[in-house]
Design a protein around this motif. Structure first.
Motif, PDB file in Angstrom:
ATOM      1  N   CYS A  25       0.822  -1.218   0.000  1.00 44.21           N
ATOM      2  CA  CYS A  25       0.000   0.000   0.000  1.00 44.21           C
ATOM      3  C   CYS A  25       0.858   1.272   0.000  1.00 44.21           C
ATOM      4  O   CYS A  25       1.745   1.446   0.839  1.00 44.21           O
ATOM      5  CB  CYS A  25      -0.942   0.011   1.199  1.00 44.21           C
ATOM      6  SG  CYS A  25      -2.091   1.417   1.132  1.00 44.21           S
TER       7      CYS A  25
ATOM      8  N   ARG B 101      -1.776  -5.151   2.773  1.00 47.93           N
ATOM      9  CA  ARG B 101      -2.994  -5.040   3.584  1.00 47.93           C
ATOM     10  C   ARG B 101      -3.868  -6.281   3.513  1.00 47.93           C
ATOM     11  O   ARG B 101      -4.760  -6.468   4.350  1.00 47.93           O
ATOM     12  CB  ARG B 101      -3.761  -3.762   3.206  1.00 47.93           C
ATOM     13  CG  ARG B 101      -2.980  -2.532   3.673  1.00 47.93           C
ATOM     14  CD  ARG B 101      -3.591  -1.226   3.268  1.00 47.93           C
ATOM     15  NE  ARG B 101      -4.957  -1.045   3.765  1.00 47.93           N
ATOM     16  CZ  ARG B 101      -5.628   0.088   3.613  1.00 47.93           C
ATOM     17  NH1 ARG B 101      -5.051   1.127   2.984  1.00 47.93           N
ATOM     18  NH2 ARG B 101      -6.848   0.205   4.059  1.00 47.93           N
TER      19      ARG B 101
ATOM     20  N   GLY C 275      -1.683  -1.504   7.869  1.00 50.34           N
ATOM     21  CA  GLY C 275      -0.596  -0.556   7.662  1.00 50.34           C
ATOM     22  C   GLY C 275      -0.488   0.415   8.830  1.00 50.34           C
ATOM     23  O   GLY C 275      -1.120   0.229   9.879  1.00 50.34           O
TER      24      GLY C 275
ATOM     25  N   CYS D  76      -1.785   3.182   9.158  1.00 49.85           N
ATOM     26  CA  CYS D  76      -3.101   3.754   9.451  1.00 49.85           C
ATOM     27  C   CYS D  76      -3.939   2.825  10.317  1.00 49.85           C
ATOM     28  O   CYS D  76      -5.032   3.204  10.754  1.00 49.85           O
ATOM     29  CB  CYS D  76      -3.839   4.058   8.154  1.00 49.85           C
ATOM     30  SG  CYS D  76      -4.053   2.593   7.107  1.00 49.85           S
TER      31      CYS D  76
ATOM     32  N   CYS E 123      -1.373   6.650   0.822  1.00 48.08           N
ATOM     33  CA  CYS E 123      -1.220   7.950   1.477  1.00 48.08           C
ATOM     34  C   CYS E 123       0.263   8.322   1.534  1.00 48.08           C
ATOM     35  O   CYS E 123       1.128   7.495   1.216  1.00 48.08           O
ATOM     36  CB  CYS E 123      -1.842   7.913   2.874  1.00 48.08           C
ATOM     37  SG  CYS E 123      -0.761   7.246   4.148  1.00 48.08           S
TER      38      CYS E 123
ATOM     39  N   ARG F 284       3.184   5.999   2.649  1.00 43.43           N
ATOM     40  CA  ARG F 284       3.702   4.979   1.719  1.00 43.43           C
ATOM     41  C   ARG F 284       4.398   3.857   2.483  1.00 43.43           C
ATOM     42  O   ARG F 284       5.558   3.503   2.196  1.00 43.43           O
ATOM     43  CB  ARG F 284       4.644   5.626   0.699  1.00 43.43           C
ATOM     44  CG  ARG F 284       3.903   6.592  -0.229  1.00 43.43           C
ATOM     45  CD  ARG F 284       4.822   7.410  -1.081  1.00 43.43           C
ATOM     46  NE  ARG F 284       5.579   8.340  -0.242  1.00 43.43           N
ATOM     47  CZ  ARG F 284       6.621   9.055  -0.642  1.00 43.43           C
ATOM     48  NH1 ARG F 284       7.033   8.950  -1.875  1.00 43.43           N
ATOM     49  NH2 ARG F 284       7.231   9.871   0.183  1.00 43.43           N
ATOM     50  N   CYS F 285       3.661   3.288   3.445  1.00 40.84           N
ATOM     51  CA  CYS F 285       4.301   2.325   4.355  1.00 40.84           C
ATOM     52  C   CYS F 285       4.510   0.962   3.712  1.00 40.84           C
ATOM     53  O   CYS F 285       5.242   0.132   4.236  1.00 40.84           O
ATOM     54  CB  CYS F 285       3.488   2.200   5.636  1.00 40.84           C
ATOM     55  SG  CYS F 285       1.935   1.320   5.453  1.00 40.84           S
TER      56      CYS F 285
HETATM   57  S1  SF4 Z   1      -0.634   4.238   6.251  1.00 37.72           S
HETATM   58 FE1  SF4 Z   1      -2.393   3.043   5.485  1.00 37.72          FE
HETATM   59  S2  SF4 Z   1      -3.127   4.166   3.670  1.00 37.72           S
HETATM   60 FE2  SF4 Z   1      -1.053   4.933   4.152  1.00 37.72          FE
HETATM   61  S3  SF4 Z   1       0.300   3.722   2.864  1.00 37.72           S
HETATM   62 FE3  SF4 Z   1       0.203   2.684   4.864  1.00 37.72          FE
HETATM   63  S4  SF4 Z   1      -1.482   1.163   4.680  1.00 37.72           S
HETATM   64 FE4  SF4 Z   1      -1.659   2.625   2.960  1.00 37.72          FE
END
Ligand code: SF4
Length: 303
Positions: A18, A29, A34, A36, A21, A24-25
């Motif tokens: 993923c 998923r 992630g 988030c 956002c 970009r972690c």
């Molecule tokens: S924080 Fe969430 S939305 Fe953002 S890149 Fe990581 S998994 Fe995706």
């Protein structure tokens, strides 16, 4: 690639690695959450009529708010921690999300108001392939990637981004994102590119456009002025609305310097600066308004 294929492709990509956002972690998923806190399906804490947005969004009949769980920011003053970092909510399918939109519209909502939606952008884009008959509002902290926003083009009519800070010091200290402004500024310009100048109907309801929100923080007058400067420099009269919010209420455990309300003198100075900069299209708030009035119970209503 057609828009539906783009949404499906973005879902598949997010499930493997993923980058939706600015974090970009790279979470897979499908297997794990992630940064988030969210996994491979939309998670929602509440879907109901809400009356505490700006008047042109809530109107008399209410805004059809869908509160998504998780968040890409880490604001120390967050009033929704139960869902943003606590992860409360129910996982639902894209088809159920579509039904939720239909139910809110049938209940008389003025719009579909997607709150903290970024981490589920492609799932929402897929759900919006069946367009609601009322405007769709993207209600976001502003920490967005332009590439992700492009999935929403033609599906979202109203963008409601925060512009919380300009300075990296403030955004790192208060939201754990030193790069906040570097992402939020181009994101807001992209939102305006998609929506165009704001349009209000004969009943005073917003039909399309961008409303930039700024929550003033205690001791943050200089930062608020930087935000106002950026808005004044990038938008002409008649292009966007600006909402200067005074409702900050300290959350438990905030740092000492944030552990008070915004003083009346601070807020008045910010309002005067906004007027001096020629921003007179938008909203200011009664300072006595308390954050608690705006925070509904997260109890899976309507989910
Ligand atoms: S924080 Fe969430 S939305 Fe953002 S890149 Fe990581 S998994 Fe995706």
């Amino acid at each position: 690639m057609c828009k539906e294929s783009a949404a499906r492709a973005a879902i598949a990509a997010a499930q493997e690695h993923c980058t939706l956002c600015p974090r970009r972690c790279g979470a897979a998923r499908r297997e794990a959450a992630g940064l988030c806190g969210m996994g491979a399906e939309p998670k929602v804490a509440r879907a109901a009529l809400h009356y505490w947005e700006e008047p042109c969004i809530s109107g008399r009949d209410g805004s059809g708010t869908v509160f998504f769980s998780g968040c890409t920011l880490r604001c120390v003053f967050c009033q929704n921690q139960e869902i943003s970092t606590g992860g409360f909510g129910r996982t639902i399918t894209v088809e159920r999300l579509r039904e939720v939109f239909r139910e809110l519209e049938a209940a008389g909502a003025n719009n579909i108001n997607l709150v903290s939606p970024t981490q589920f952008a492609p799932w929402i884009a897929l759900a919006l392939e069946e367009a609601p008959g009322i405007p769709v509002v993207w209600n976001t902290g502003g920490y967005e990637r332009v590439e992700t926003l492009r999935l929403l083009e033609g599906k979202v009519q109203i963008y409601l981004p925060d512009l919380k800070y300009v300075s990296p010091e403030w955004s790192r200290r208060c939201s754990g994102a030193a790069d906040y402004f570097a992402w939020a500024a181009p994101a807001i310009l992209e939102m305006f590119r998609q929506s165009g100048p704001y349009v209000v109907d004969k009943n005073g309801m917003l039909r399309r456009g961008v409303v930039i929100r700024h929550l003033m923080l205690p001791g943050g007058l200089a930062e608020t002025k930087r935000v106002i400067d950026w808005v004044a420099a990038h938008f002409a009269p008649g292009e966007v609305l600006f909402s200067l919010m005074s409702q900050y209420t300290p959350a438990p455990g905030v740092p000492e310097e944030l552990n008070r309300r915004v003083r009346q003198a601070e807020y008045r100075a910010a309002c005067a600066y906004m007027a001096d900069c020629g921003i007179d299209e938008g909203f200011t708030q009664e300072r006595r308004a308390a954050q608690a009035e705006y925070t509904p119970p997260f109890d899976l209503t309507g989910v």
